[in-house]
Design a protein around this motif. Structure first.
Motif: not given
Length: 110
Positions: A20-44
């Motif tokens: 997810l650190e490779d997914v960049i917000d195109p408007e801000l140029g920062i990744d989703m993780v560093n923007l603080g947009l990812i709250y939780k990850i769950n893999v079963d």
């Protein structure tokens, strides 16, 4: 994501976080993780991943583009077969959720 959440991630969830650190917000140029947009990850055990996240604004015009990029990044991780996104608005996103890296990159001084 908060440090508290990071400590609770499984090895595959840590790989998802890295992807997810490779997914960049195109408007801000920062990744989703560093923007603080990812709250939780769950893999079963079956490789089904649920990403709980938010957007910077409710009417974000690039929400669908980001969802596609997130799903693609997450399912590229070995051991992950599916990706569902749980888009939430609580707690509301604010610049306080951004990492120091993101704040510096955007010129936000604390």
């Amino acid at each position: 994501m908060s440090e508290e959440v990071d400590k609770k991630l499984s090895p595959v969830e840590n790989k998802v976080l890295a992807a997810l650190e490779d997914v960049i917000d195109p408007e801000l140029g920062i990744d989703m993780v560093n923007l603080g947009l990812i709250y939780k990850i769950n893999v079963d055990d079956k490789g089904n991943c649920v990403i709980t996240m938010t957007l910077t604004t409710m009417g974000c015009p690039i929400g669908n583009l980001l969802a596609d990029s997130i799903s693609e990044a997450v399912t590229s991780v070995e051991g992950v077969n599916t990706c569902d996104i749980d888009l939430v608005w609580e707690p509301a996103w604010s610049i306080d959720r951004m990492s120091r890296f993101a704040k510096v990159a955007l010129g936000i001084h604390e």
